[in-house]
Design an enzyme around this catalytic site. Sequence first.
Site, PDB file in Angstrom:
ATOM      1  CG  ASP A   1      -7.747  -0.451 -23.714  1.00 37.95           C
ATOM      2  OD1 ASP A   1      -8.802  -0.776 -24.078  1.00 37.95           O
ATOM      3  OD2 ASP A   1      -6.859  -0.992 -23.152  1.00 37.95           O
TER       4      ASP A   1
ATOM      5  N   PRO B   1       0.627  -1.212   0.013  1.00 39.84           N
ATOM      6  CG  PRO B   1      -0.529  -1.206   1.790  1.00 39.84           C
ATOM      7  CD  PRO B   1       0.700  -2.105   1.356  1.00 39.84           C
TER       8      PRO B   1
ATOM      9  CD  GLU C   1       1.330  -5.042  10.785  1.00 37.04           C
ATOM     10  OE1 GLU C   1       0.235  -5.754  10.878  1.00 37.04           O
ATOM     11  OE2 GLU C   1       1.071  -3.672  10.815  1.00 37.04           O
TER      12      GLU C   1
ATOM     13  NE  ARG D   1      -7.108  -5.024 -21.505  1.00 39.22           N
ATOM     14  CZ  ARG D   1      -7.063  -4.002 -22.200  1.00 39.22           C
ATOM     15  NH1 ARG D   1      -6.264  -3.002 -22.012  1.00 39.22           N
ATOM     16  NH2 ARG D   1      -8.190  -4.023 -23.052  1.00 39.22           N
TER      17      ARG D   1
HETATM   18  N1  ADE Z   1      -0.994  -5.175  -0.351  1.00 37.31           N
HETATM   19  C1  ADE Z   1      -1.901  -4.589   0.550  1.00 37.31           C
HETATM   20  N2  ADE Z   1      -2.623  -3.557   0.049  1.00 37.31           N
HETATM   21  C2  ADE Z   1      -2.036  -3.365  -1.300  1.00 37.31           C
HETATM   22  C3  ADE Z   1      -2.403  -2.420  -2.156  1.00 37.31           C
HETATM   23  N3  ADE Z   1      -3.132  -1.226  -1.824  1.00 37.31           N
HETATM   24  N4  ADE Z   1      -1.617  -2.435  -3.320  1.00 37.31           N
HETATM   25  C4  ADE Z   1      -0.730  -3.298  -3.558  1.00 37.31           C
HETATM   26  N5  ADE Z   1      -0.517  -4.242  -2.556  1.00 37.31           N
HETATM   27  C5  ADE Z   1      -0.968  -4.315  -1.478  1.00 37.31           C
END
Ligand code: ADE
Length: 240
Positions: free
Chosen positions: A170, A90, A117, A155
């Site tokens: 696209d 994230p 974690e 793709r």
């Molecule tokens: N792993 C956990 N959350 C994620 C996200 N938002 N993007 C990519 N990998 C992740």
Amino acid sequence: MKMTILTLFPEMFDGLFSHSILKQAQDRDVVSFHVVNFREFSKDRHQRVDDYPYGGGGGMVLTPQPLFDAVKHVKEQAKGKSPRVVLLCPQGEPYSQKKAEEFAQEDELILICGHYEGFDERIREHLVTDEVSIGDYVLTGGEIGAMVIADSVTRLQQGALGNETSAVTDSHSTGLLEYPHYTRPAEFEGMKVPDVLLSGHHAKIEAWRRQESLKRTFTRRPDMLSKADLTPKDQAIIDK
Ligand code: ADE
């Protein structure tokens, strides 16, 4: 193109890779997917891949050894080339069509899916070349993100889609959202297909599609317009 996915849950990829366009792309040798359980590389006698965080706190942290050895193994097969190593997390750079196009130029990619974690920071600092997030939310692991990359990059490969023009027009590839599509019947329960699409007049159809694409982008994603390549005629449509 070769994509190696390092994950603790290889079965999660079975469905995606054995259907539809990703399946066809493998059958046509456009792409090959190698899903590897990096637990197999653990030198721990219980094959552990995680441990408690130094300094305390909740959750488990992925240890460096299994991932370093798994990546080393994949790179040894890459015959002198050094594939990019992409970590899904994230905290990464937001994934976009532009990034998909960039990855699509590579001969090979290694995608690392974490769980638990987090990752020992040395993985980020010394093993990984790119950190990618697929959106501002937290998933239970990187697998869904790796699937997003595998799908969007496949793709874009020459020969992956039956119709070669479809990746070019696209949404996002053009910098605008795609125009509306219609198929038969020309009228369904009183709802009609726009006359212009039935006219056979190609220039008018192109103009209508461009206009609809601009209108849709303006109402749904105005942020995209500032980056799009607009002609004075496009600008006039938006200003209306
Ligand atoms: N792993 C956990 N959350 C994620 C996200 N938002 N993007 C990519 N990998 C992740």
